[in-house]
Design a protein around this motif. Structure first.
Motif, PDB file in Angstrom:
ATOM      1  N   GLU A   1       0.841  -1.191   0.000  1.00 57.71           N
ATOM      2  CA  GLU A   1       0.000   0.000   0.000  1.00 57.71           C
ATOM      3  C   GLU A   1       0.880   1.245   0.000  1.00 57.71           C
ATOM      4  O   GLU A   1       1.890   1.310   0.690  1.00 57.71           O
ATOM      5  CB  GLU A   1      -0.870   0.018   1.270  1.00 57.71           C
ATOM      6  CG  GLU A   1      -1.934  -1.055   1.298  1.00 57.71           C
ATOM      7  CD  GLU A   1      -3.023  -0.796   0.279  1.00 57.71           C
ATOM      8  OE1 GLU A   1      -3.450   0.364   0.145  1.00 57.71           O
ATOM      9  OE2 GLU A   1      -3.448  -1.764  -0.391  1.00 57.71           O
TER      10      GLU A   1
ATOM     11  N   ARG B   1       1.344   5.539   0.414  1.00 57.44           N
ATOM     12  CA  ARG B   1       0.786   6.587   1.256  1.00 57.44           C
ATOM     13  C   ARG B   1      -0.357   7.296   0.522  1.00 57.44           C
ATOM     14  O   ARG B   1      -1.429   7.520   1.071  1.00 57.44           O
ATOM     15  CB  ARG B   1       1.882   7.583   1.635  1.00 57.44           C
ATOM     16  CG  ARG B   1       1.647   8.342   2.923  1.00 57.44           C
ATOM     17  CD  ARG B   1       2.947   8.948   3.434  1.00 57.44           C
ATOM     18  NE  ARG B   1       3.562   9.754   2.375  1.00 57.44           N
ATOM     19  CZ  ARG B   1       3.267  11.043   2.135  1.00 57.44           C
ATOM     20  NH1 ARG B   1       2.364  11.658   2.873  1.00 57.44           N
ATOM     21  NH2 ARG B   1       3.853  11.716   1.170  1.00 57.44           N
ATOM     22  N   ILE B   2      -0.090   7.652  -0.742  1.00 54.63           N
ATOM     23  CA  ILE B   2      -1.158   8.218  -1.564  1.00 54.63           C
ATOM     24  C   ILE B   2      -1.725   7.103  -2.435  1.00 54.63           C
ATOM     25  O   ILE B   2      -1.006   6.556  -3.265  1.00 54.63           O
ATOM     26  CB  ILE B   2      -0.619   9.340  -2.487  1.00 54.63           C
ATOM     27  CG1 ILE B   2       0.041  10.436  -1.661  1.00 54.63           C
ATOM     28  CG2 ILE B   2      -1.732   9.892  -3.366  1.00 54.63           C
ATOM     29  CD1 ILE B   2       0.634  11.551  -2.517  1.00 54.63           C
ATOM     30  N   PRO B   3      -2.989   6.743  -2.245  1.00 55.04           N
ATOM     31  CA  PRO B   3      -3.536   5.659  -3.074  1.00 55.04           C
ATOM     32  C   PRO B   3      -3.475   6.040  -4.550  1.00 55.04           C
ATOM     33  O   PRO B   3      -3.709   7.191  -4.908  1.00 55.04           O
ATOM     34  CB  PRO B   3      -4.992   5.540  -2.623  1.00 55.04           C
ATOM     35  CG  PRO B   3      -5.128   6.352  -1.394  1.00 55.04           C
ATOM     36  CD  PRO B   3      -3.994   7.320  -1.334  1.00 55.04           C
TER      37      PRO B   3
ATOM     38  N   ASP C   1     -10.079   2.769  -8.658  1.00 55.64           N
ATOM     39  CA  ASP C   1     -10.024   3.841  -7.659  1.00 55.64           C
ATOM     40  C   ASP C   1     -10.786   3.503  -6.374  1.00 55.64           C
ATOM     41  O   ASP C   1     -11.358   4.363  -5.725  1.00 55.64           O
ATOM     42  CB  ASP C   1     -10.529   5.157  -8.259  1.00 55.64           C
ATOM     43  CG  ASP C   1     -11.930   5.008  -8.834  1.00 55.64           C
ATOM     44  OD1 ASP C   1     -12.581   3.969  -8.595  1.00 55.64           O
ATOM     45  OD2 ASP C   1     -12.375   5.936  -9.527  1.00 55.64           O
TER      46      ASP C   1
ATOM     47  N   GLN D   1     -10.970   2.338  -2.402  1.00 57.94           N
ATOM     48  CA  GLN D   1     -10.191   2.739  -1.219  1.00 57.94           C
ATOM     49  C   GLN D   1      -9.433   4.027  -1.459  1.00 57.94           C
ATOM     50  O   GLN D   1      -8.260   4.142  -1.121  1.00 57.94           O
ATOM     51  CB  GLN D   1      -9.202   1.625  -0.823  1.00 57.94           C
ATOM     52  CG  GLN D   1      -9.893   0.424  -0.222  1.00 57.94           C
ATOM     53  CD  GLN D   1      -8.913  -0.493   0.463  1.00 57.94           C
ATOM     54  OE1 GLN D   1      -7.856  -0.792  -0.083  1.00 57.94           O
ATOM     55  NE2 GLN D   1      -9.243  -0.943   1.664  1.00 57.94           N
ATOM     56  N   TRP D   2     -10.106   4.981  -2.043  1.00 59.36           N
ATOM     57  CA  TRP D   2      -9.482   6.273  -2.294  1.00 59.36           C
ATOM     58  C   TRP D   2      -9.357   7.019  -0.973  1.00 59.36           C
ATOM     59  O   TRP D   2     -10.089   6.715  -0.030  1.00 59.36           O
ATOM     60  CB  TRP D   2     -10.346   7.045  -3.291  1.00 59.36           C
ATOM     61  CG  TRP D   2      -9.553   7.941  -4.173  1.00 59.36           C
ATOM     62  CD1 TRP D   2      -9.654   9.293  -4.246  1.00 59.36           C
ATOM     63  CD2 TRP D   2      -8.554   7.573  -5.121  1.00 59.36           C
ATOM     64  NE1 TRP D   2      -8.773   9.784  -5.175  1.00 59.36           N
ATOM     65  CE2 TRP D   2      -8.074   8.747  -5.728  1.00 59.36           C
ATOM     66  CE3 TRP D   2      -7.996   6.353  -5.512  1.00 59.36           C
ATOM     67  CZ2 TRP D   2      -7.078   8.778  -6.692  1.00 59.36           C
ATOM     68  CZ3 TRP D   2      -7.003   6.356  -6.469  1.00 59.36           C
ATOM     69  CH2 TRP D   2      -6.547   7.554  -7.054  1.00 59.36           C
ATOM     70  N   ASP D   3      -8.415   7.950  -0.887  1.00 60.64           N
ATOM     71  CA  ASP D   3      -8.219   8.625   0.402  1.00 60.64           C
ATOM     72  C   ASP D   3      -9.076   9.874   0.576  1.00 60.64           C
ATOM     73  O   ASP D   3      -9.015  10.528   1.610  1.00 60.64           O
ATOM     74  CB  ASP D   3      -6.737   8.948   0.637  1.00 60.64           C
ATOM     75  CG  ASP D   3      -6.124   9.734  -0.517  1.00 60.64           C
ATOM     76  OD1 ASP D   3      -6.777   9.842  -1.577  1.00 60.64           O
ATOM     77  OD2 ASP D   3      -4.991  10.209  -0.362  1.00 60.64           O
ATOM     78  N   ALA D   4      -9.894  10.212  -0.411  1.00 61.30           N
ATOM     79  CA  ALA D   4     -10.804  11.354  -0.271  1.00 61.30           C
ATOM     80  C   ALA D   4     -12.038  11.055  -1.115  1.00 61.30           C
ATOM     81  O   ALA D   4     -11.943  10.358  -2.117  1.00 61.30           O
ATOM     82  CB  ALA D   4     -10.110  12.624  -0.755  1.00 61.30           C
TER      83      ALA D   4
ATOM     84  N   ASP E   1     -11.129  14.230  -6.866  1.00 54.86           N
ATOM     85  CA  ASP E   1     -11.661  14.051  -5.509  1.00 54.86           C
ATOM     86  C   ASP E   1     -11.675  15.399  -4.800  1.00 54.86           C
ATOM     87  O   ASP E   1     -11.135  16.392  -5.301  1.00 54.86           O
ATOM     88  CB  ASP E   1     -10.885  12.966  -4.746  1.00 54.86           C
ATOM     89  CG  ASP E   1      -9.461  13.350  -4.381  1.00 54.86           C
ATOM     90  OD1 ASP E   1      -9.209  14.541  -4.086  1.00 54.86           O
ATOM     91  OD2 ASP E   1      -8.597  12.465  -4.383  1.00 54.86           O
TER      92      ASP E   1
END
Lengths: 256, 256
Positions: A91, A93-95, B178, B180-183, B230
């Motif tokens: 994984e 840090r930034i997906p 995309d 599990q995106w972080d935003a 996002d």
């Protein structure tokens, strides 16, 4: 999928090994590629290359190895590419956009129709750097077991190339295990004749008592129905029955 | 497929290497298995085993290697199995039920639910003998390129184990890149506010002439629509626009 398999162009797909440590992996990669119909190999700053182990591990894919392009920087390997995929073990840090090998192969195949595509594989111990991964449009992750997630480099190449090959040929692969059989399968008519003959023979050898047949014939019907006999097999079985009847009748005759 | 992936039991699946010549392939097989969640390895009459190369090629799958069962005959390895698959490189004189790795994995998985299943891999140079292949319920063939059809032994194991793993986990693998995106992705409302802000800024810096806007805004809408921003990215871009406007206004003020 149909669209993709029709348009995939393997000549537009390159495999890029970045900073590979072990020359055996380079040779095994060349073989894995050729086995699956790919031939464009790029080596970015390989640590030991050329090397005899690369040659013998490539086996009959020495041509792929010989035509491999060795360069000093990743940019030289992918500068002319329009779609870049990077293999990623962990994984980030930034997906990043991320797919499994099968779905990724679909995108690679579709893009390869009219564009240059690169698939990047990183170092044996540490993979691709964050900077290298950020050069990619898409990341690819092989869903390995959490008990031991780290694939050998050439094995990862093999899986990805295999998925591309399957995409290309899977339309033509038979869905049934008994395709291209060497004899036609039996018709119901012939099967019924066989069951009559079988029952007659079992009666002759006194294995079947017509007065108390129990479930013998249904069980035998289930057996041969499950296996689906072909005409040649049916002929063999009927030949055996005929011979058996002959011996049984002869024995009965001689004992009288 | 759903049924199969729910019922597959990896503990009921064994990989059987028959008369392997090269110990490196045994080690690489152990690693390939563990990477894909399998652990039961049988070695029928290996030619050089134990061997240091098997150990180092197994990497962190030494446990699979250590628990491998070494036997003298194929019968000892598969005597208790109810479903037996044999890998086959070439056409046989008598056609046997035959499938590609993906379809074969489906049958292996389904049978593994409540039965013992063996998958046999033959010698590096000559594969399985006809006699060994005739012990199998099903043959498996990897659809390699006709230009170079002969896969390395451990690579073949890797592909088959990978297909089993995919069958087990593919239900859980995200279909979209995309996930599990972080935003959260931007709403249409916020995108419209962004486009208003973008147009305003481009007017401020006199890149867009409101009297002759041409296709500039539609092209930028297509660009950002294609990428799907996002909320975090949208905030970054709006921050850039705001700063740009500030400098443009300041410059205009000072030039007056």
């Amino acid at each position: 999928m149909i669209f993709e398999s029709q348009t995939m162009n393997p000549d537009n797909i390159r495999i890029v090994l970045v900073n590979t440590d072990h020359p055996g992996n380079i040779g095994a990669t060349a073989r894995a590629m050729k086995n699956m119909g790919l031939k464009r190999l790029y080596l970015v700053e390989p640590q030991q290359y050329p090397a005899p182990e690369a040659v013998w591990r490539s086996a009959s894919a020495a041509d792929v190895l010989e035509s491999a392009v060795v360069v000093d920087t990743l940019d030289e390997a992918i500068g002319d590419c329009q779609f870049i995929v990077g293999t990623s073990a962990r994984e980030r840090r930034i997906p990043w956009p991320l797919l499994d090998p099968r779905r990724c192969a679909g995108q690679v195949a579709a893009n390869s129709a009219e564009q240059q595509v690169a698939i990047l594989f990183g170092r044996e111990d540490s993979g691709l750097t964050n900077e290298e991964l950020q050069a990619c449009n898409l990341h690819l992750h092989v869903p390995t077991s959490p008990d031991y997630a780290s694939l050998n480099l050439a094995m990862a190449v093999q899986i990805v190339c295999y998925e591309l090959r399957m995409l290309q040929v899977s339309q033509e692969l038979p869905a049934e295990a008994d395709h291209q059989w060497d004899a036609p399968f039996s018709t119901r008519e012939n099967m019924e004749r066989f069951y009559v003959h079988l029952e007659e023979t079992l009666t002759d050898i006194e294995f079947l008592n017509p007065a108390a047949p129990r479930q013998l014939m249904p069980r035998l019907r289930r057996l041969y129905g499950r296996v689906r006999l072909d005409e040649m097999e049916l002929n063999i079985l009927r030949g055996i029955l005929k011979e058996t009847q002959k011996w049984a009748r002869q024995a009965k005759g001689s004992s009288r």
